[in-house]
Design a protein around this motif. Structure first.
Motif, PDB file in Angstrom:
ATOM      1  N   GLN A  91      33.157  25.788  -6.925  1.00 29.86           N
ATOM      2  CA  GLN A  91      32.954  25.878  -8.364  1.00 29.86           C
ATOM      3  C   GLN A  91      31.461  25.786  -8.686  1.00 29.86           C
ATOM      4  O   GLN A  91      30.676  25.256  -7.893  1.00 29.86           O
ATOM      5  N   ALA A  92      31.119  26.300  -9.828  1.00 31.14           N
ATOM      6  CA  ALA A  92      29.724  26.237 -10.266  1.00 31.14           C
ATOM      7  C   ALA A  92      29.244  24.788 -10.267  1.00 31.14           C
ATOM      8  O   ALA A  92      29.976  23.882 -10.683  1.00 31.14           O
ATOM      9  N   GLY A  93      28.013  24.592  -9.784  1.00 31.16           N
ATOM     10  CA  GLY A  93      27.442  23.257  -9.710  1.00 31.16           C
ATOM     11  C   GLY A  93      27.635  22.565  -8.374  1.00 31.16           C
ATOM     12  O   GLY A  93      26.962  21.566  -8.092  1.00 31.16           O
ATOM     13  N   GLU A  94      28.533  23.089  -7.562  1.00 28.87           N
ATOM     14  CA  GLU A  94      28.793  22.485  -6.260  1.00 28.87           C
ATOM     15  C   GLU A  94      27.802  22.998  -5.208  1.00 28.87           C
ATOM     16  O   GLU A  94      26.943  23.830  -5.500  1.00 28.87           O
ATOM     17  N   SER A  95      27.960  22.485  -3.989  1.00 29.04           N
ATOM     18  CA  SER A  95      27.030  22.813  -2.904  1.00 29.04           C
ATOM     19  C   SER A  95      27.771  23.372  -1.700  1.00 29.04           C
ATOM     20  O   SER A  95      28.965  23.115  -1.507  1.00 29.04           O
ATOM     21  N   LEU A  96      27.032  24.120  -0.904  1.00 30.88           N
ATOM     22  CA  LEU A  96      27.505  24.599   0.382  1.00 30.88           C
ATOM     23  C   LEU A  96      26.336  24.583   1.350  1.00 30.88           C
ATOM     24  O   LEU A  96      25.180  24.761   0.936  1.00 30.88           O
ATOM     25  N   ARG A  97      26.647  24.424   2.632  1.00 29.80           N
ATOM     26  CA  ARG A  97      25.628  24.578   3.657  1.00 29.80           C
ATOM     27  C   ARG A  97      26.071  25.653   4.634  1.00 29.80           C
ATOM     28  O   ARG A  97      27.125  25.522   5.279  1.00 29.80           O
ATOM     29  N   LEU A  98      25.275  26.689   4.725  1.00 32.12           N
ATOM     30  CA  LEU A  98      25.531  27.760   5.683  1.00 32.12           C
ATOM     31  C   LEU A  98      24.813  27.454   6.987  1.00 32.12           C
ATOM     32  O   LEU A  98      23.713  26.889   6.982  1.00 32.12           O
ATOM     33  N   SER A  99      25.438  27.855   8.073  1.00 32.02           N
ATOM     34  CA  SER A  99      24.840  27.710   9.394  1.00 32.02           C
ATOM     35  C   SER A  99      24.797  29.067  10.082  1.00 32.02           C
ATOM     36  O   SER A  99      25.643  29.931   9.815  1.00 32.02           O
ATOM     37  N   CYS A 100      23.832  29.230  10.939  1.00 35.12           N
ATOM     38  CA  CYS A 100      23.727  30.469  11.717  1.00 35.12           C
ATOM     39  C   CYS A 100      23.243  30.094  13.110  1.00 35.12           C
ATOM     40  O   CYS A 100      22.111  29.636  13.271  1.00 35.12           O
ATOM     41  N   ARG A 101      24.128  30.275  14.069  1.00 32.31           N
ATOM     42  CA  ARG A 101      23.800  29.916  15.436  1.00 32.31           C
ATOM     43  C   ARG A 101      23.441  31.167  16.228  1.00 32.31           C
ATOM     44  O   ARG A 101      24.166  32.165  16.178  1.00 32.31           O
ATOM     45  N   ALA A 102      22.349  31.066  16.960  1.00 27.84           N
ATOM     46  CA  ALA A 102      21.872  32.190  17.758  1.00 27.84           C
ATOM     47  C   ALA A 102      22.193  31.975  19.229  1.00 27.84           C
ATOM     48  O   ALA A 102      22.159  30.851  19.725  1.00 27.84           O
ATOM     49  N   SER A 103      22.512  33.051  19.901  1.00 31.20           N
ATOM     50  CA  SER A 103      22.724  33.001  21.345  1.00 31.20           C
ATOM     51  C   SER A 103      22.061  34.222  21.975  1.00 31.20           C
ATOM     52  O   SER A 103      21.884  35.259  21.336  1.00 31.20           O
ATOM     53  N   GLY A 104      21.676  34.034  23.218  1.00 33.58           N
ATOM     54  CA  GLY A 104      21.058  35.150  23.927  1.00 33.58           C
ATOM     55  C   GLY A 104      19.592  35.355  23.616  1.00 33.58           C
ATOM     56  O   GLY A 104      19.027  36.392  23.945  1.00 33.58           O
ATOM     57  N   VAL A 105      18.989  34.363  22.949  1.00 35.75           N
ATOM     58  CA  VAL A 105      17.579  34.478  22.595  1.00 35.75           C
ATOM     59  C   VAL A 105      16.883  33.153  22.829  1.00 35.75           C
ATOM     60  O   VAL A 105      17.511  32.108  22.909  1.00 35.75           O
ATOM     61  N   MET A 106      15.552  33.250  22.922  1.00 32.58           N
ATOM     62  CA  MET A 106      14.763  32.029  22.891  1.00 32.58           C
ATOM     63  C   MET A 106      14.532  31.742  21.409  1.00 32.58           C
ATOM     64  O   MET A 106      13.591  32.246  20.797  1.00 32.58           O
ATOM     65  N   PHE A 107      15.407  30.952  20.833  1.00 28.18           N
ATOM     66  CA  PHE A 107      15.484  30.785  19.387  1.00 28.18           C
ATOM     67  C   PHE A 107      14.157  30.398  18.770  1.00 28.18           C
ATOM     68  O   PHE A 107      13.802  30.873  17.693  1.00 28.18           O
TER      69      PHE A 107
END
Length: 123
Positions: free
Chosen positions: A12-28
């Motif tokens: 809902q409006a006003g709330e929060s989320l945290r997105l994650s993005c995991r990398a593989s196969g690279v020197m991050f």
């Protein structure tokens, strides 16, 4: 190189989320990381970028002060903390990786892309 984004959902409006993005196969730690989003009928929009060392960041004006990008090189993961979400934040969110040293704002400057995660914000 694979980027796996997760963390999207319906909030809902006003709330929060945290997105994650995991990398593989690279020197991050060698990549500048960015977040973009795209909603139907619109071009892909730059949101935030973080430098290789994690001490430099840039944000689009539309999200500055509400979104925070961070990275954890030990986990090969970049995050996007999204607070005070608004209905206009509804979109598919993408993470991307760029080979280089600068903070990049254009999608064509990024070399690798995740598959996207849907964020829907209801009013």
């Amino acid at each position: 190189v694979q980027l796996q984004a997760s963390g999207g959902g319906l909030v809902q409006a006003g709330e929060s989320l945290r997105l994650s993005c995991r990398a593989s196969g690279v020197m991050f730690s060698s990549y500048v990381m960015g977040w973009f989003r795209q909603s139907p009928g619109k071009e892909r929009e730059f949101l935030a970028a973080i430098g290789r060392s994690g001490d430099s960041t840039e944000y689009a004006g539309s999200v500055k002060g509400r979104f925070t990008i961070s990275r954890d090189d030990a986990k090969n993961t970049v995050y996007l903390q999204m607070n005070n979400l608004k209905p206009e934040d509804t979109a598919v969110y993408y993470c991307a990786a760029a080979i280089g040293w600068e903070l990049y704002y254009s999608d064509y400057e990024y070399d690798y892309w995740g598959q996207g995660t849907q964020v829907t914000v209801s009013s």
